[in-house]
Write a protein that holds these residues in place. Sequence first.
Motif, PDB file in Angstrom:
ATOM      1  N   ARG A 224       0.836  -1.206   0.000  1.00 20.95           N
ATOM      2  CA  ARG A 224       0.000   0.000   0.000  1.00 20.95           C
ATOM      3  C   ARG A 224       0.872   1.259   0.000  1.00 20.95           C
ATOM      4  O   ARG A 224       0.494   2.281  -0.577  1.00 20.95           O
ATOM      5  CB  ARG A 224      -0.925   0.001   1.209  1.00 20.95           C
ATOM      6  CG  ARG A 224      -1.999  -1.086   1.160  1.00 20.95           C
ATOM      7  CD  ARG A 224      -3.079  -0.871   2.203  1.00 20.95           C
ATOM      8  NE  ARG A 224      -4.000  -1.989   2.262  1.00 20.95           N
ATOM      9  CZ  ARG A 224      -4.996  -2.189   1.403  1.00 20.95           C
ATOM     10  NH1 ARG A 224      -5.187  -1.337   0.420  1.00 20.95           N
ATOM     11  NH2 ARG A 224      -5.797  -3.236   1.530  1.00 20.95           N
ATOM     12  N   ARG A 229      -3.525  -0.626  -4.558  1.00 23.87           N
ATOM     13  CA  ARG A 229      -4.845  -0.394  -3.954  1.00 23.87           C
ATOM     14  C   ARG A 229      -5.556  -1.683  -3.573  1.00 23.87           C
ATOM     15  O   ARG A 229      -6.364  -1.695  -2.664  1.00 23.87           O
ATOM     16  CB  ARG A 229      -5.709   0.421  -4.917  1.00 23.87           C
ATOM     17  CG  ARG A 229      -5.234   1.851  -5.108  1.00 23.87           C
ATOM     18  CD  ARG A 229      -6.165   2.635  -6.006  1.00 23.87           C
ATOM     19  NE  ARG A 229      -6.077   2.200  -7.378  1.00 23.87           N
ATOM     20  CZ  ARG A 229      -5.245   2.700  -8.278  1.00 23.87           C
ATOM     21  NH1 ARG A 229      -4.398   3.650  -7.930  1.00 23.87           N
ATOM     22  NH2 ARG A 229      -5.216   2.261  -9.515  1.00 23.87           N
ATOM     23  N   SER A 230      -5.278  -2.755  -4.300  1.00 22.48           N
ATOM     24  CA  SER A 230      -5.946  -4.028  -4.020  1.00 22.48           C
ATOM     25  C   SER A 230      -4.871  -5.071  -3.763  1.00 22.48           C
ATOM     26  O   SER A 230      -4.230  -5.550  -4.694  1.00 22.48           O
ATOM     27  CB  SER A 230      -6.833  -4.436  -5.207  1.00 22.48           C
ATOM     28  OG  SER A 230      -7.461  -5.669  -4.963  1.00 22.48           O
ATOM     29  N   ARG A 560      -9.837  -4.012   3.255  1.00 23.69           N
ATOM     30  CA  ARG A 560      -9.743  -5.474   3.168  1.00 23.69           C
ATOM     31  C   ARG A 560      -8.546  -6.073   3.904  1.00 23.69           C
ATOM     32  O   ARG A 560      -7.682  -6.715   3.286  1.00 23.69           O
ATOM     33  CB  ARG A 560      -9.748  -5.909   1.695  1.00 23.69           C
ATOM     34  CG  ARG A 560     -11.042  -5.536   1.010  1.00 23.69           C
ATOM     35  CD  ARG A 560     -11.138  -6.004  -0.425  1.00 23.69           C
ATOM     36  NE  ARG A 560     -12.420  -5.603  -0.992  1.00 23.69           N
ATOM     37  CZ  ARG A 560     -13.532  -6.327  -0.969  1.00 23.69           C
ATOM     38  NH1 ARG A 560     -13.506  -7.520  -0.431  1.00 23.69           N
ATOM     39  NH2 ARG A 560     -14.662  -5.869  -1.497  1.00 23.69           N
ATOM     40  N   ASN A 598     -14.236 -13.217   0.836  1.00 19.85           N
ATOM     41  CA  ASN A 598     -13.117 -12.384   0.403  1.00 19.85           C
ATOM     42  C   ASN A 598     -11.790 -13.118   0.530  1.00 19.85           C
ATOM     43  O   ASN A 598     -10.872 -12.914  -0.262  1.00 19.85           O
ATOM     44  CB  ASN A 598     -13.079 -11.106   1.234  1.00 19.85           C
ATOM     45  CG  ASN A 598     -11.878 -10.237   0.936  1.00 19.85           C
ATOM     46  OD1 ASN A 598     -11.774  -9.657  -0.134  1.00 19.85           O
ATOM     47  ND2 ASN A 598     -10.947 -10.147   1.880  1.00 19.85           N
ATOM     48  N   SER A 741     -12.060   2.844  -9.276  1.00 19.53           N
ATOM     49  CA  SER A 741     -11.972   1.407  -9.082  1.00 19.53           C
ATOM     50  C   SER A 741     -11.074   0.798 -10.162  1.00 19.53           C
ATOM     51  O   SER A 741     -11.536   0.461 -11.255  1.00 19.53           O
ATOM     52  CB  SER A 741     -13.357   0.760  -9.126  1.00 19.53           C
ATOM     53  OG  SER A 741     -13.258  -0.640  -9.002  1.00 19.53           O
ATOM     54  N   HIS A 743      -9.480  -2.137 -10.100  1.00 21.47           N
ATOM     55  CA  HIS A 743      -9.737  -3.566 -10.310  1.00 21.47           C
ATOM     56  C   HIS A 743     -10.887  -3.778 -11.289  1.00 21.47           C
ATOM     57  O   HIS A 743     -10.776  -4.569 -12.229  1.00 21.47           O
ATOM     58  CB  HIS A 743     -10.057  -4.238  -8.979  1.00 21.47           C
ATOM     59  CG  HIS A 743     -10.422  -5.685  -9.122  1.00 21.47           C
ATOM     60  ND1 HIS A 743      -9.481  -6.678  -9.182  1.00 21.47           N
ATOM     61  CD2 HIS A 743     -11.636  -6.302  -9.244  1.00 21.47           C
ATOM     62  CE1 HIS A 743     -10.092  -7.850  -9.327  1.00 21.47           C
ATOM     63  NE2 HIS A 743     -11.393  -7.655  -9.358  1.00 21.47           N
ATOM     64  N   LEU A 779      -1.931  -4.986  -8.827  1.00 22.83           N
ATOM     65  CA  LEU A 779      -3.097  -5.356  -8.022  1.00 22.83           C
ATOM     66  C   LEU A 779      -3.178  -6.846  -7.754  1.00 22.83           C
ATOM     67  O   LEU A 779      -3.464  -7.265  -6.630  1.00 22.83           O
ATOM     68  CB  LEU A 779      -4.387  -4.916  -8.736  1.00 22.83           C
ATOM     69  CG  LEU A 779      -4.525  -3.437  -9.086  1.00 22.83           C
ATOM     70  CD1 LEU A 779      -5.804  -3.209  -9.886  1.00 22.83           C
ATOM     71  CD2 LEU A 779      -4.540  -2.589  -7.830  1.00 22.83           C
ATOM     72  N   SER A 780      -2.935  -7.661  -8.782  1.00 23.61           N
ATOM     73  CA  SER A 780      -3.134  -9.103  -8.649  1.00 23.61           C
ATOM     74  C   SER A 780      -2.234  -9.848  -9.627  1.00 23.61           C
ATOM     75  O   SER A 780      -2.493  -9.853 -10.833  1.00 23.61           O
ATOM     76  CB  SER A 780      -4.599  -9.461  -8.920  1.00 23.61           C
ATOM     77  OG  SER A 780      -4.758 -10.869  -9.007  1.00 23.61           O
TER      78      SER A 780
END
Length: 794
Positions: A224, A229-230, A560, A598, A741, A743, A779-780
């Motif tokens: 972060r 952000r994710s 999260r 989640n 957003s 994601h 992010l992923s």
Amino acid sequence: MEDYSTAPMLLAAMVSARASEHDDVWRELELRLAPWLERDAGLRRLRDSVESAGNPLNELTAFAERLAVLAREDQALSVELRTWLAGRPSATGNTIDGSARVYGPTVQAGAVRDVHFHQSVSAQPPPESSPFRVPRELPAARPYFVGRDAELRELDAYRSAVPDSGVQLLVVSGLAGVGKTALLTHWLRGCADEFPDGQLYAELNGYDSAGPKEPGAVLEHLLRSIGVRSVPTETYERVALWRSLTANRRLAVMVDDALTAGQVRPLLPSGAGSLTVVTSRNHLTGLLVDGATLYRLDTLSTEASVELLAGSGVAPRVRREPDAAREVARLCARLPLALCLAASQLAVRPGQTLSSLADSLAGAQGPLEALRADGEAAVRVALDASYRLLPPDAAVLYRALGLLPAPSYDPAMAAAVTGQSAAERDRSLEVLLDNNLLEELAPERYRFHDLVLPHARECAESADTAEQRGRTLRRYVDWCLATATAAEELLTPSHRNLARTYVEPPAETPRFSDETMALRWLETHGGALEGAVRQCAEAGWHATCWQLVDASWPWFLRLRPTEWWVKAHQLGIVSARALSDREAVSRMLTSGGAGLRNAARHGEAATWYAEALEHARSHQGPREVAQALNGLGNACLAAGELTDAEGYFVEALTLRESIGYSRGAALSRVCLGQTALAAGRHPHAVPLLTRARDELLAAGDAYDAARALAFLGEATAGAGDYPSGERLLRQAVDEFRATGSAHWRARTLEKHGQAAQEHGDVAVARDSYRTARDIYRPLSPTDAARLEELLAAL
């Protein structure tokens, strides 16, 4: 020495230094080597042969090889050679300077020598959507920093001796309070320009009574900090993402208070030229396999200790009583923390002599006797002496903060737990800061040093009654509840519909001016909320326990914290059941089910939702039943059980329409549309999603309306109207950009690419996949890898 100042490196430096323009550099080397030349006749003869030779390459080679051999066994010689190498002038060459970055393949033609990159070099330009920012997180520098010149030179030599292509790892170990953090903070602040991509700070709480931080939680903070952000759910995904994002970055990472090598290893950046420095009370020899250099920091010299003692405005008294000053330094075990605290006693009592302070330190007793240096237990006596001189209000605050299960404190918290006015609180905080009993982490954020915290807690246990201590803790948890509820009301007003009960409510009701401030409070006070929940669970304060979990909903939803989201609800459901509070049980089951979903624990999520459904049907109304049904449908949808999912969504939709809950009905229609898409029934999904989109826009829910639009674009294109579907998907991308957003913007671009590919428009599909991949990368990693496979298939 064998890693850095090898014979070839020394030879190259000596050849350069023997040139006429560098004669002063050669003379500096001779001066540094004087002690060894004086006692080693062989080394002296080699030096003399260099001086007498006309073309001394062979002689220089022999001299360099001899020095390298000696330095492997002689640390002092090794340090001198490292320092000389670090300070010598560099050869003139081609330079790419300023803010330059080099991207993509390059071609070198002709003879190009000595190219130096003074900023980080990336293999490819970062995407426009990259959220990377330049963090500067080091703690504030200490106003009095003395006696560490030699250590700073050694650190500089270590840094300079490693090639720019290397990744450095340095472990600084030593007694608690010896000044490890202060030394590294001072050093890293002095070389900030070497790390253009930032300096990060991670506190591992290796010796905290609640246990050390897990690497996954620390990685969440680091990711972060650089703008992710994710954050992925699994620790191994966070490790992979961290290494990927740091591969082309030149970072300094300060890892403070580590307990084991296993805590540190996942946090190491991978970029060339990056540096990780670790502080620990242990040597962490396990990091040797990772290329670590181990450095033990000792206490200050007596002279430096006296200088530090005099740095707080008491120099005249030190000059008047030099022997007493040296005795105080001895009683403080030359430990910087103890010296600062002792100096504070003198500063607040202008009439006290060093002799009387020395007598006081020598005669005091206490449970911190076990914290020793050179056989002297000085920390506790210094802390006791500091505490006895505090004004009453400051002493009350000192004891109160020592009881709190919080990693840091702020002024509002301080006022709430003591009942002090703003002016009294500010004065008390100032006294504690001035006396070095409290440290400033950031503006209006404070913490205790790990040696001071147990002392403050013991003072509370000895000076305050059990009733007084219980009241302090009740004030704390109620302040946490009231402030979290204020954030909840602003960030998720539809969720804020259950009662709040207080035993010691704060005198002032917390308020936030906007969503940004509310979310920032949740982010910085997550540890405080976690401590409050655990305190309530342990004390049996069941109502406050589940209400704190409930008030944390926007923290769970927006930020999260995966592991704590689940654990908090496990504690909350126990408290709700202990009270036989039906509404609380229902809320804990549904929001806890969301946390399990989640965390990709779909089977457990389904179990929680099924229990929520049974509970709602037995004890509650149709709205709660519909909520449980919708949650259960989502769990089935994630597990691929489409028939069951559709059945739950239809039942939830019917209930929500029957009670006039239009927004809830719209969300159920979105879920039904998703289920139809998963089953390949695109025409069936179009009217569901069209209506859901209209209802969500009417309800003012822009985020969920954009989700409905993305699914609608996918359904429209899949139903055969590619131009219209493509247009809707592009519109959804724009709406997700507006709502922030990333994601969902990437997910919608992936849908756009799939629709273009199915339509035969390969070029458009490739562009969309590439853009989605670039957004997913920070992010992923899993999603980014999937997009790479789609691109390869094209």
